[in-house]
Enzyme design. Structure first.
Site, PDB file in Angstrom:
ATOM      1  N   LYS A  11      -2.947  35.810 -28.119  1.00 61.28           N
ATOM      2  CA  LYS A  11      -3.518  36.771 -27.159  1.00 61.28           C
ATOM      3  C   LYS A  11      -2.410  37.229 -26.198  1.00 61.28           C
ATOM      4  O   LYS A  11      -1.245  37.296 -26.597  1.00 61.28           O
ATOM      5  CB  LYS A  11      -4.737  36.183 -26.445  1.00 61.28           C
ATOM      6  CG  LYS A  11      -5.746  35.624 -27.464  1.00 61.28           C
ATOM      7  CD  LYS A  11      -7.094  35.318 -26.886  1.00 61.28           C
ATOM      8  CE  LYS A  11      -8.006  34.758 -27.993  1.00 61.28           C
ATOM      9  NZ  LYS A  11      -9.374  34.575 -27.563  1.00 61.28           N
ATOM     10  N   HIS A  94     -10.592  42.295 -33.328  1.00 64.53           N
ATOM     11  CA  HIS A  94     -10.937  41.136 -32.504  1.00 64.53           C
ATOM     12  C   HIS A  94     -12.007  41.545 -31.492  1.00 64.53           C
ATOM     13  O   HIS A  94     -11.998  42.672 -30.979  1.00 64.53           O
ATOM     14  CB  HIS A  94      -9.691  40.605 -31.793  1.00 64.53           C
ATOM     15  CG  HIS A  94      -9.924  39.270 -31.171  1.00 64.53           C
ATOM     16  ND1 HIS A  94     -10.570  39.126 -29.968  1.00 64.53           N
ATOM     17  CD2 HIS A  94      -9.642  38.022 -31.601  1.00 64.53           C
ATOM     18  CE1 HIS A  94     -10.669  37.827 -29.690  1.00 64.53           C
ATOM     19  NE2 HIS A  94     -10.109  37.145 -30.669  1.00 64.53           N
ATOM     20  N   GLU A  96     -12.324  40.960 -28.496  1.00 65.27           N
ATOM     21  CA  GLU A  96     -11.786  41.430 -27.202  1.00 65.27           C
ATOM     22  C   GLU A  96     -11.379  42.901 -27.292  1.00 65.27           C
ATOM     23  O   GLU A  96     -11.520  43.648 -26.325  1.00 65.27           O
ATOM     24  CB  GLU A  96     -10.614  40.523 -26.775  1.00 65.27           C
ATOM     25  CG  GLU A  96     -11.124  39.151 -26.336  1.00 65.27           C
ATOM     26  CD  GLU A  96     -10.179  37.997 -26.578  1.00 65.27           C
ATOM     27  OE1 GLU A  96      -8.981  38.223 -26.816  1.00 65.27           O
ATOM     28  OE2 GLU A  96     -10.653  36.836 -26.538  1.00 65.27           O
ATOM     29  N   GLU A 166     -15.843  35.064 -35.756  1.00 62.97           N
ATOM     30  CA  GLU A 166     -15.615  34.576 -34.393  1.00 62.97           C
ATOM     31  C   GLU A 166     -16.816  34.925 -33.524  1.00 62.97           C
ATOM     32  O   GLU A 166     -16.892  36.026 -32.961  1.00 62.97           O
ATOM     33  CB  GLU A 166     -14.360  35.235 -33.799  1.00 62.97           C
ATOM     34  CG  GLU A 166     -13.089  34.935 -34.563  1.00 62.97           C
ATOM     35  CD  GLU A 166     -11.861  35.000 -33.657  1.00 62.97           C
ATOM     36  OE1 GLU A 166     -11.092  34.045 -33.689  1.00 62.97           O
ATOM     37  OE2 GLU A 166     -11.699  35.983 -32.916  1.00 62.97           O
ATOM     38  N   GLY A 172     -13.163  30.992 -26.212  1.00 64.93           N
ATOM     39  CA  GLY A 172     -12.626  30.617 -24.902  1.00 64.93           C
ATOM     40  C   GLY A 172     -13.641  29.952 -23.993  1.00 64.93           C
ATOM     41  O   GLY A 172     -13.404  29.799 -22.799  1.00 64.93           O
ATOM     42  N   SER A 211     -13.154  28.408 -29.974  1.00 65.19           N
ATOM     43  CA  SER A 211     -13.048  27.039 -29.466  1.00 65.19           C
ATOM     44  C   SER A 211     -12.814  26.010 -30.566  1.00 65.19           C
ATOM     45  O   SER A 211     -13.349  24.902 -30.501  1.00 65.19           O
ATOM     46  CB  SER A 211     -14.271  26.683 -28.619  1.00 65.19           C
ATOM     47  OG  SER A 211     -14.350  27.552 -27.498  1.00 65.19           O
TER      48      SER A 211
HETATM   49  P1  13P Z   1     -10.367  30.275 -28.530  1.00 60.06           P
HETATM   50  O1  13P Z   1      -9.849  29.353 -29.633  1.00 60.06           O
HETATM   51  O2  13P Z   1      -9.545  30.200 -27.285  1.00 60.06           O
HETATM   52  O3  13P Z   1     -11.823  30.107 -28.311  1.00 60.06           O
HETATM   53  O4  13P Z   1     -10.143  31.775 -29.077  1.00 60.06           O
HETATM   54  C1  13P Z   1     -10.578  32.096 -30.354  1.00 60.06           C
HETATM   55  C2  13P Z   1     -10.098  33.451 -30.691  1.00 60.06           C
HETATM   56  O5  13P Z   1     -10.529  34.432 -30.111  1.00 60.06           O
HETATM   57  C3  13P Z   1      -9.074  33.574 -31.731  1.00 60.06           C
HETATM   58  O6  13P Z   1      -8.874  34.892 -32.124  1.00 60.06           O
END
Ligand code: 13P
Length: 249
Positions: A11, A94, A96, A166, A172, A211
């Site tokens: 990220k 993704h 995000e 995901e 997160g 996570s």
């Molecule tokens: P986390 O492992 O921090 O939850 O993030 C997962 C993620 O978004 C990987 O692309």
């Protein structure tokens, strides 16, 4: 048997010094691992990390790219630029980017096509929000996101993608899907690929992300349709990332 893939998604984290220390730690601890390993780094650090991983089993990935080949797209990075820096994998869609940059399913599909044309392996991300899960819409949302991408691809192209499930509520947050919950969605996603080609469905790798940590990786990775992990927070600590790689091997 599908070879597992553990990919770190850094990220928007890192610095020249932190990246050097992290990659050194990963390389030092890597045994003759029986899974593929990638790090998906912020674009400005591609050249640095390309040099750091050279000659090691760790391969380079990016976190996004443009669907366009070149031109007046300020701020964007093309597939051919990624390729020049030895990038093999590119995360697309993704959650995000979908949430903060308004990326639609159609945009993700266009990027996937462009990545494949350039010889990159797209890590196509799909996932539902908590509200969608609680409303019983998980399969419709997640399956629908994948279907839009699959519809844009030939069977030969579909054979070259990696899918990442995901769940947005698990990213997160420290809340992970149980292995059974994840497996159910992964099996559904494999069936969606199967509607296009049974042969591709048997081979396509479907990663879990959200996570994933050393203490839950083994159980998740033991499920029949979970072929690896896309790791956020735990990919920023070499010992944690290595423990997940060990769990996959
Ligand atoms: P986390 O492992 O921090 O939850 O993030 C997962 C993620 O978004 C990987 O692309």
């Amino acid at each position: 048997m599908r070879r597992k893939l553990v990919a770190g998604n850094w990220k928007m984290n890192g610095s020249l010094a932190a990246n050097a220390a992290l990659v050194a730690g990963i390389k030092e601890g890597l045994a003759a691992q029986a899974c593929d390993v990638a790090v998906c780094v912020p674009a400005p650090y591609l050249a640095q990390v390309q040099a750091l991983v050279a000659g090691s089993p760790v391969v380079l990935g990016a976190q996004d790219m443009s669907a366009h080949a070149s031109g007046a797209y300020t701020g964007e990075v093309s597939a051919s630029m990624l390729q020049e820096f030895g990038v093999q994998y590119v995360i697309l869609g993704h959650s995000e980017r979908r949430a903060y940059h308004g990326e639609s399913d159609a945009a993700v599909a266009a990027k996937t096509v462009a990545a494949l044309k350039a010889g990159l392996v797209p890590l196509v991300c799909v996932g539902e929000t908590l509200e969608q899960r609680e409303a019983g819409q998980t399969n419709a949302v997640v399956g629908g996101q994948l279907d839009v991408v699959l519809a844009a691809l030939s069977v030969e192209e579909a054979a070259r993608i990696v899918v990442a499930y995901e769940p947005v509520w698990a990213i997160g947050t420290g809340k992970t899907a149980t292995p059974e919950m994840a497996q159910e969605v992964h099996a559904m996603l494999r069936a969606r690929v199967g509607a296009k080609s049974a042969e591709v469905a048997a081979k396509v790798r479907i990663l879990y992300g959200g996570s994933m940590k050393p203490d839950n990786a083994q159980q998740l990775l033991a499920m029949g349709d979970i072929d690896g992990g896309l790791i956020g927070g735990a990919a920023l600590k070499a010992p944690d990332f290595l423990a997940i790689i060990d769990a996959a091997a």
